[in-house]
Design an enzyme around this catalytic site. Structure first.
Site, short mmCIF file in Angstrom:
data_model
loop_
_atom_site.label_atom_id
_atom_site.label_comp_id
_atom_site.label_asym_id
_atom_site.label_seq_id
_atom_site.Cartn_x
_atom_site.Cartn_y
_atom_site.Cartn_z
N VAL A 125 -35.23 1.25 36.04
CA VAL A 125 -35.93 1.14 37.32
C VAL A 125 -37.42 1.44 37.14
O VAL A 125 -38.28 0.77 37.71
CB VAL A 125 -35.30 2.06 38.38
CG1 VAL A 125 -36.14 2.07 39.65
CG2 VAL A 125 -33.89 1.60 38.71
N CYS A 165 -29.88 3.45 34.13
CA CYS A 165 -30.53 2.89 35.33
C CYS A 165 -31.94 3.41 35.52
O CYS A 165 -32.85 2.68 35.87
CB CYS A 165 -29.81 3.36 36.57
SG CYS A 165 -28.19 2.77 36.74
S1 SF4 Z 1 -26.88 6.29 36.49
FE1 SF4 Z 1 -26.66 4.14 35.88
S2 SF4 Z 1 -26.52 4.14 33.67
FE2 SF4 Z 1 -26.05 6.20 34.41
S3 SF4 Z 1 -23.81 6.20 34.59
FE3 SF4 Z 1 -24.71 5.72 36.57
S4 SF4 Z 1 -24.65 3.48 36.63
FE4 SF4 Z 1 -24.45 4.06 34.50
#
Ligand code: SF4
Ligand code: SF4
Lengths: 490, 517
Positions: free
Chosen positions: B158, B154
């Site tokens: 982002v 993520c």
């Molecule tokens: S931060 Fe995002 S990529 Fe990492 S485990 Fe959580 S949902 Fe998945």
């Protein structure tokens, strides 16, 4: 030990490992690897290793993130509160019920530890912000789980990056409803490991549990001279329960457990305790120091792994109280001694001289050494995922012999060290377990107790001993070699 | 206190009287309702079982509770581990990677190699280019993979890091020391805030297939069939599928074959095992046909294969009798060969077994959840046996899935069809309400069904992913005729176990505790 001393072998292993890295990474990793000697006063930290620094990119570190430290370790086990994994679905799903924080309660009704609440962020929440969604989450939780005694908001990576204001949203909702809402800015990219998450979570306990105004069910308990709190025991497999029993037997009253099997009420009433007993220093020293400063509650570290350390700790705790407690403490020690003797008589001969390499989180890499040594086993390597200098300093007092020390060890290094030093048992986490088992090496998970435990206290030691025996002396390791394999082959 | 001749762990330790007292005593300090007023807990617990609660529960718009899905990079990691000597590399924070590794490892009881480039706060501000440059170099130096397959967490998504540009920059800086100019660094953006693990699977598979084949298209076809297994967690299924293809004597490439990686024999450890050879993957564009076994896990990939590559093949889901029949027919068509006798015999044996056991599954009501393609296959098998899939729940439905599932359920006998419900986008806390209000006889699902089993008393048949608390099931097949036989065996025997459970009352119900069933 042959012609080459253990220490020389350890040093050579480190040298060899470093050769595999590109220059920049080698320079970095060199500072995190060392050989600790029990008598070596010149060392600032055990093995002179450096710690709590950024992980080298691309190396398969075992470390987790700040979210794991807050949601997974500190807050998650608080059983009568709902903990929202705030952000996309992954983090909450992977960490669901993985730590074995035992508790008593009706899950989904008055307790919520093994459940996964997530705001399950979608693209539109990322683009337009998710504060409204969070507000709605809080409403829905209160509607469907009316017996929750508060909600924490555990930020995942995106939250802090997209500019959501979970603090404002939480505050507004709390004001409207009188609920306890605890926003934690523990996004996974903050800090270098779980460790910062512990700290951030500790700070929010200070701000929202102590300085906030949480609603507390039932009557406040009356204070006594013998009130203590267990801090930094996550009740993995019931560890805090097998600790609690000893404290109660020596006449103390355990008014709170932090945070395994905890309720928010227990946390609140800790501010009136006489003494805080700190097991996991790494994850909860912050709040202990705060209570000392703010409420004048002293804290001491203790270690309930293995009889030697348990006895020492019991006496240390008793010394803080009057003679009646000290006398009862001796009674407790005397009561359990025959059982300990019997356990040692049974297992020591089966385990004597077996060598162990450890790698765990922030406490056990030093705390469990004594338990192994009580069984005649020899710890020859240890290291932490997310310790700081103060942990490595403390480690100096716990090692018995030349010990290779590896901070934030990665898969490559651990495998290389094991191959070179040939221990009889590796004790670490789930991610490495099957690597070593495939090599035919007995292995125990030391985060989850490999689905056994508890390991704390006297009763826990008996289980620990039986489990180590089971691991080392199981017939299964003998099967790897097929009858048609020639000598010297695997 | 422990008795050295009978040391017990937590299971029995805390049932000893002294510990019962400890736990009872602790309640005076607790603030949970169970300690303060157990009757109130009881009352609320009852309320959660009713229709009023169900309606409130189903009306949820914001909070997801006990989901049955995971996030994108998990799927990307699976794809990477299906290629020979390939290191999955996740650009972003290392916390996620620790989670992916433990998640797979807990399921397969096998190591799961995967690195991250450990981005932290400064990378969030300045971007993760430095991390990627160092990370790729270190990864190549230490683990010596033949390919690195990069996906993202993520965080990297982002802040908008550009993987393509980063990979080029990393190679330029390294100047061939560890990353040769032609060293394959494949990549896919896998933002976790869209879709689920199967979307990540699709993105990475698309990334690898499109990037490795660049410039490799030839005039001549290579005479092979590509098979894409999808987010397949049954190692045995992959072997069943291969055996079917091989029985036609067909030349094929399984793209993303992680069956050896997550099933390594004891005795020695090497980080990578098996997997699609990179050379074969590079040539997959020249195949005659591509068959995906999971339509909803390969939407983007198959769009490329069908529209751009114009491969024959398409989709086939070999779970259950009909699903396997279709797969076999497809292969017969593509190879121009008759169905081999071996398969005919296998099919005959499966049908024979179905006809032996049908009375026990017939009319039984099932609740089931999982990934979209898994559900299509499993539900059609349940229907083939005359069972009633009362609640079919998919937390990560792809477009078109709900309609397809509805249509499938409508093929079952008219009366039952109306009582079979499709729950798209719902979670397992919804399922709890459904089970209380419209009960079923059995559940089929992953380990997350365990709490449902405890709360509702509905027996759980462990089929799905992840399965953490039952051993070795993932080694078996649920695909092909042999896989269907496994399904039949597991389900029938669970029904029989339950029948014994229900009738074992001595001198009350055990007249029905028959020796022969
Ligand atoms: S931060 Fe995002 S990529 Fe990492 S485990 Fe959580 S949902 Fe998945
Ligand atoms: S004992 Fe280790 S793993 Fe457990 S909380 Fe403390 S530091 Fe973390």
């Amino acid at each position: 030990m042959g012609p080459e001393s253990l220490e020389a072998k350890q040093k050579a292993a480190i040298e060899e490992v470093l050769k595999a890295y590109p220059e920049k990474a080698a320079k970095n990793r060199a500072k995190h690897l060392g050989v600790g000697g029990p008598e070596d006063e010149s060392q600032k930290t055990c093995g002179n290793v450096r710690s709590n620094k950024k992980t080298v990119p691309g190396v398969m570190s075992q470390r987790g993130c700040a979210y794991a430290g807050s949601k997974g370790v500190v807050w998650g086990p608080v059983k009568d509160m709902v903990h929202i994994s705030h952000g996309p679905v992954g983090c909450g799903q992977y960490s669901r019920a993985g730590r074995r924080n035992y508790y008593i309660g009706t899950t989904g009704v008055d307790t919520f530890v093994t459940m996964n609440f997530t705001s399950d962020y979608q693209e539109k929440d990322i683009v337009f912000g998710g504060d409204k969604k969070l507000d709605k989450c809080l409403h829905e939780i209160d509607e469907l789980f009316p017996l929750n005694n508060g909600i924490t908001v555990q930020s995942e990576c995106p939250i802090g990056l997209i500019g959501d204001d979970i603090n404002a949203t939480s505050k507004m909702y709390a004001k409207k409803t009188g609920q306890t809402i605890v926003p934690v800015n523990c996004e996974g990219f903050r800090g270098v490991s779980q460790s910062l998450g512990h700290h951030l979570a500790n700070d929010t306990i200070r701000d929202y549990v102590f300085d906030g105004n949480p609603t507390i069910l039932g009557e406040p308990i009356e204070v006594t001279e013998y009130d203590v709190a267990i801090i930094g025991d996550y009740n993995i497999g019931g560890d805090a329960w097998s600790s609690r029993i000893l404290l109660e037997e020596m006449g103390l009253r355990v008014v709170a457990q932090w945070s395994g099997d905890a309720t928010i009420k227990e946390m609140v009433q800790t501010t009136k305790a006489k003494l805080n007993l700190l097991h996991c220093y790494r994850s909860m020293n912050y709040i202990s120091r705060h209570m000392e400063k703010e409420y004048g509650i002293p804290w001491i570290e203790y270690n309930f792994f293995g009889p030697t350390q348990t006895v020492k700790s019991l006496r240390k705790i008793a010394a803080f109280f009057d003679e009646s407690i000290q006398a009862k403490c001796e009674e407790v020690i005397a009561k359990y001694q025959p059982m300990v003797d019997a356990v040692q008589a049974k297992f020591r001969p089966r385990l004597e001289g077996k060598q162990v390499m450890l790698f765990v989180g922030g406490l056990r890499p030093r705390h469990v050494i004594g338990a192994y040594e009580d069984l005649g086993m020899e710890v020859i390597g240890t290291g932490y995922e997310f310790a700081h200098d103060d942990d490595y300093k403390r480690t100096k007092d716990e090692i018995f012999r030349s010990t290779v020390i590896y901070d934030d060890v990665n898969e490559y290094e651990l495998e290389a060290f094991v191959k070179k030093l040939q221990p009889d048992l590796v004790a670490s986490g789930i991610k490495e377990k099957y690597v070593f088992q495939k090599m035919g090496l007995p292995y125990r998970q030391m985060h989850s107790w490999d689905y056994s435990g508890p390991y704390h206290g006297y009763d826990g030691f008996a289980i620990f001993a039986a489990d180590m025996d089971l691991a080392i002396n199981s017939p299964v390791w003998g099967h790897s070699k097929a009858p048609w394999d020639k000598e010297g082959e695997a | 206190m422990q008795d050295v001749n009978n040391i017990v762990n937590g299971k029995d330790l805390f049932r000893k009287p002294e510990y019962k007292a400890v736990l009872e005593n602790k309640k005076q300090f607790e603030g949970g309702m169970g300690a303060i007023n157990p009757a109130k807990t009881e009352e609320i617990a009852e309320w959660t079982k009713g229709w009023d609660y169900r309606e409130k529960n189903l009306a949820r718009e914001a909070i997801t509770i006990n989901p049955a899905k995971a996030c994108q990079p998990l799927g990307a990691v699976m794809v990477a581990l299906g290629f020979e000597n390939t290191m999955p590399y996740v650009h972003g924070s290392h916390g996620c990677v620790a989670y992916f590794r433990s998640y797979f490892t807990r399921h397969f009881k096998e190591p799961t190699p995967c690195v991250s480039d450990s981005m932290t706060e400064d990378a969030a501000v300045f971007g993760g280019l430095t991390n990627m440059k160092d990370g790729l170099k270190n990864c190549a130096a230490l683990y010596k993979p033949e390919m690195i397959a990069v996906s993202t967490t993520c965080m990297a998504e982002v802040i908008g890091d550009d993987l393509y540009a980063f990979a080029i920059a990393a190679k330029e800086e390294d100047a061939g020391e560890f990353l040769a100019a032609d060293f394959p660094i494949t990549y896919a953006h896998t933002p976790s805030f869209t879709g689920s693990h199967i979307t990540g699977y699709d993105n990475m598979m698309h990334g690898i297939m499109s990037q490795l084949t660049e410039g490799n298209k030839k005039e001549e076809k290579n005479g092979k069939i590509n098979i894409i297994p999808g987010f397949e967690t049954y190692i045995g299924s992959m072997r069943s599928v291969k055996a079917i293809v091989e029985s036609f004597g067909a030349e094929y490439t399984m793209l993303g074959d992680h069956s050896d990686q997550w099933d390594m024999p004891a005795g020695d450890y090497s980080m990578f095992a098996g997997g699609t050879p990179i050379a074969d993957a590079k040539d997959c564009i020249n195949a005659d046909a591509t068959i995906t076994l999971q339509k909803y896990s390969t939407v983007k990939t198959m769009k490329m294969v069908n529209k751009k590559w114009k491969h024959a093949g398409g989709f086939s889901n070999p779970i259950g009798l009909k699903g396997t029949d279709e797969f076999v027919m497809k292969l017969a068509e593509l190879t121009g060969k008759d169905v081999p006798q071996k398969l005919k015999t296998e099919r005959g044996r499966l049908v024979d077994a179905m006809q032996d056991s049908y009375p026990y599954m017939h009319g039984k009501k099932f609740a089931i959840w999982g990934d979209p393609d898994f559900l299509i296959g499993m539900v059609s098998f349940l229907l083939e046996m005359g069972a009633e899939p009362t609640h079919v729940l998919c937390n990560n439905p792809a477009r078109g899935w709900e309609d397809e599932m509805r249509a499938l359920l409508d093929t079952s006998p008219a009366a039952a069809a109306a009582d079979c419900h499709v729950w798209a986008g719902k979670d397992l806390w919804h399922m709890r309400s459904l089970l209380f209000t419209e009960p079923v006889d059995f559940m089929i699902g992953n380990s997350y069904g365990k709490e449902l089993m405890r709360d509702t008393d509905v027996p759980l048949i462990y089929i799905g992913f992840p399965i953490f608390d039952r051993h070795h099931l993932h080694r078996y097949s649920i695909s092909g005729y042999d896989g269907a036989l496994n399904l039949l065996t597991w389900i029938t025997n669970k029904v029989l176990d339950q029948l014994d459970e229900d009738t074992k009352g001595i001198a009350s119900t055990d007249y029905f505790f028959d020796l022969i069933r």
